[in-house]
Enzyme design. Structure first.
Site, PDB file in Angstrom:
ATOM      1  N   HIS A 131      22.545 -14.504 -20.137  1.00  0.00           N
ATOM      2  CA  HIS A 131      23.952 -14.117 -20.181  1.00  0.00           C
ATOM      3  C   HIS A 131      24.167 -12.705 -19.633  1.00  0.00           C
ATOM      4  O   HIS A 131      25.291 -12.346 -19.272  1.00  0.00           O
ATOM      5  CB  HIS A 131      24.486 -14.214 -21.609  1.00  0.00           C
ATOM      6  CG  HIS A 131      24.724 -15.610 -22.061  1.00  0.00           C
ATOM      7  ND1 HIS A 131      25.197 -15.936 -23.313  1.00  0.00           N
ATOM      8  CD2 HIS A 131      24.551 -16.808 -21.430  1.00  0.00           C
ATOM      9  CE1 HIS A 131      25.307 -17.250 -23.424  1.00  0.00           C
ATOM     10  NE2 HIS A 131      24.913 -17.795 -22.293  1.00  0.00           N
ATOM     11  N   ASP A 132      23.117 -11.919 -19.571  1.00  0.00           N
ATOM     12  CA  ASP A 132      23.176 -10.602 -18.948  1.00  0.00           C
ATOM     13  C   ASP A 132      22.993 -10.702 -17.437  1.00  0.00           C
ATOM     14  O   ASP A 132      23.549  -9.910 -16.685  1.00  0.00           O
ATOM     15  CB  ASP A 132      22.077  -9.708 -19.553  1.00  0.00           C
ATOM     16  CG  ASP A 132      22.013  -8.310 -18.951  1.00  0.00           C
ATOM     17  OD1 ASP A 132      23.016  -7.860 -18.375  1.00  0.00           O
ATOM     18  OD2 ASP A 132      20.962  -7.668 -19.058  1.00  0.00           O
ATOM     19  N   HIS A 136      27.985 -17.970 -13.002  1.00  0.00           N
ATOM     20  CA  HIS A 136      28.757 -18.565 -11.908  1.00  0.00           C
ATOM     21  C   HIS A 136      30.171 -18.870 -12.404  1.00  0.00           C
ATOM     22  O   HIS A 136      30.372 -19.270 -13.550  1.00  0.00           O
ATOM     23  CB  HIS A 136      28.120 -19.887 -11.453  1.00  0.00           C
ATOM     24  CG  HIS A 136      26.946 -19.732 -10.540  1.00  0.00           C
ATOM     25  ND1 HIS A 136      25.673 -19.538 -11.003  1.00  0.00           N
ATOM     26  CD2 HIS A 136      26.861 -19.752  -9.187  1.00  0.00           C
ATOM     27  CE1 HIS A 136      24.839 -19.459  -9.973  1.00  0.00           C
ATOM     28  NE2 HIS A 136      25.532 -19.584  -8.861  1.00  0.00           N
TER      29      HIS A 136
END
Length: 584
Positions: A131-132, A136
């Site tokens: 998530h870091d 997209h």
């Protein structure tokens, strides 16, 4: 060099081969999409007369490279690890073979296959990091329909199975033939902790207490609630589940502890200065944990144990670097961290192929057992659906955090193989109403984004093609199934499928093919980032900050904020290895 695989050679030869692989990949497998037309229509950095970016990470990722300040910022293109001429999607065969049928025949978990050298925190950690790293965008209206063939058990109420297309690069006109399609990252490309801190000033502001640099956390030890989603309010809270909640809470606590320590040493610093320094230190500590703990945990080969530590500390090791400082400016003896910045053969951007090799959903179990830390007593069982999405909050409110950490620490994730994809993800019901087979979508995304299929991909990264299904896997049943699903066409095998089918090097949790991209990109994320290279110094981080990063591990972070967990850490050297069970 001997012909046997690198991982079966003596240690020194294995290390030499790995170094050769990386050098070759740096020369041949970094391809620049930013030079395709219309890059001037992509986001540009905002001017900052105060030049805070010189010693502070920006939220949008701009000004990491001071000569090319747009490099790696939000809204820029993913790069490629394959030549651009190889990155065109095969649109005529986008649904061949049917991704849903590939999922049903090759992915379905009939019986849970555990990865016995790891715990479930290892699964949570990689999603926490993903998530870091990359996000997209999906198109708001354009859909791809995954065919449902006769006899497919997909529920009638969820038909047809439509999934959003990946949103195209807005800088490129529709039908542009000047190069392959390009796609945009909705996150910064840098390793900067944005999953905790947010991707822009406005969202980051909502997460701050604006007192002494700290992030907001309640007296109950939980993060604020996002009123729109019903999950924790943090930098990135998509695809939420209990493992993510625990890690976000933990590293928000770590940020706030850093603020306390910095304020004690620098009492004149204001809220922003404390925040900026704590963020720098916290992000670097997470990068170090991933480099020298998570990675050697999932790739438990002696050469990798040395190699990943060498990425951070160099071959001379942590003690020599601590006592004598860097020896030379190169990365070999004293590590990448603190060395000179180098983008090698292309500007720094994360790549579509990097996204592909981190499709590790089999790590997720279908069920959790919740145990009490002090006694080991089984409190309850939850399936993944009950511990995810909007339901997560009720669980972390009802069960002590120490019990939840302990329960994930003693349980195994799934092995990354065929026939071990979580069942609930093959019929994933999201809180926003979307329902789809995530395994089928994973396969479709690679095809849609022009990631070469398995055999061609192997060739392009220097592994060489295979001529038979038996060369992919020594499991005769799997080889038979692959042959049937792919109609005896070995060149049509999807990348994810081939990687999940491969025989693994000893100690490896994922395939040697995925590992080749990892060799390249794991070091690149450090070597290209000035905050890990030329600006990894006391004038930027403070000496306290550098010492904090050097002296801490995932275990020390866990014990600092939840000291009771040390009961389960007896004899433990790696927080992602199975913890000591307090029950039989």
């Amino acid at each position: 060099m001997p012909n046997k695989p690198w991982h079966r050679q003596i240690l020194i030869l294995a290390l030499l081969r790995l170094n050769q692989f990386r050098d070759t990949l740096r020369r041949q497998n970094l391809h620049d999409t930013s030079q395709l037309p219309n890059k001037d229509k992509l986001p540009q950095p905002l001017p900052d007369p105060e030049k805070r970016y010189l010693k502070t990470r920006t939220f949008d990722g701009s000004y990491n490279d001071l000569e090319h300040p747009e490099m790696g910022m939000i809204g820029t293109r993913f790069g490629r690890n394959v030549p651009l001429k190889e990155a065109y999607p095969d649109e005529q065969n986008l649904m061949k073979p049917n991704p849903r049928q590939v999922s049903l025949a090759l992915m379905t978990r009939k019986e849970f296959i555990p990865a016995t050298t790891l715990n479930i925190l290892a699964a949570a950690w990689i999603q926490f990091q993903n998530h870091d790293w990359f996000v997209h965008k999906h198109h708001p209206t354009k859909k791809l329909e995954i065919p449902l063939e006769k006899g497919d058990p997909w529920p009638e109420e969820y038909r047809p199975m439509n999934v959003p297309q990946t949103e195209a690069d807005p800088s490129r006109p529709e039908g542009d033939k000047s190069g392959p399609p390009t796609f945009i990252s909705d996150s910064t490309h840098w390793w900067d902790g944005s999953q905790i801190y947010g991707y822009d000033e406005k969202s980051a502001d909502k997460l701050r207490s604006h007192v002494d640099g700290k992030l907001t956390i309640g007296d109950d030890g939980l993060l604020p609630l996002d009123p729109e989603k019903g999950v924790d309010l943090t930098g990135s809270n998509d695809n939420w589940w209990v493992g993510l909640s625990l890690l976000h809470i933990l590293f928000v606590k770590e940020h706030n502890t850093l603020c306390d320590e910095l304020k004690r040493r620098y009492p004149d610093w204001n809220d922003n200065t404390l925040y900026d320094h704590a963020r720098l230190i916290n992000a670097a500590l997470m990068a170090k944990i991933h480099t020298v703990e998570w990675t050697p945990g999932i790739l438990a080969h002696p050469a990798l144990q040395i190699g990943m530590n060498a990425n951070w500390y160099g071959l001379l090791g942590q003690d020599i670097k601590r006592w004598f400082g860097r020896i030379g400016d190169g990365e070999l003896l004293s590590g990448i961290v603190g060395s000179s910045t180098d983008h090698h053969t292309a500007p720094y951007y994360l790549t579509e192929e990097f996204v592909s090799v981190y499709r590790l959903h089999p790590l997720i179990p279908d069920e959790f057992e919740i145990h009490e830390l002090k006694t080991g007593k089984l409190l309850e069982k939850k399936d993944f659906f009950e511990a995810s999405g909007k339901r997560t909050r009720a669980l972390v409110e009802a069960v002590p955090i120490t019990d939840l950490f302990y329960s994930l620490g003693v349980a195994h994730p799934g092995a990354i193989t065929l026939h071990n994809y979580p069942r609930f993800l093959q019929q994933l019901v999201r809180d926003n109403g979307e329902v789809f087979d995530l395994a089928a979508v994973d396969i479709l995304r690679d095809r849609e984004r022009g990631v070469p299929r398995y055999n061609r991909f192997r060739e392009l990264i220097g592994r060489g093609r295979v001529k038979s299904f038996e060369e992919i896997t020594s499991n005769p049943q799997w080889a038979k199934e692959l042959r049937e699903v792919y109609n005896n066409d070995i060149d049509s095998v999807d990348l994810m499928v081939g990687m999940f089918a491969e025989d693994l090097p000893e100690g490896f949790g994922f395939s040697d093919t995925a590992f080749r991209v990892f060799i390249l990109m794991a070091s690149r994320r450090l070597k290209s980032d000035r905050f890990f290279t030329k600006d990894y110094r006391a004038e930027v981080y403070t000496q306290f900050g550098l010492d904090w990063i050097d002296n801490n591990t995932m275990l020390t972070v866990l014990r600092r904020h939840y000291p009771e967990l040390s009961l389960a850490h007896t004899g433990l050297n790696n927080a992602f290895a199975p913890w000591r069970k307090l029950f039989k």
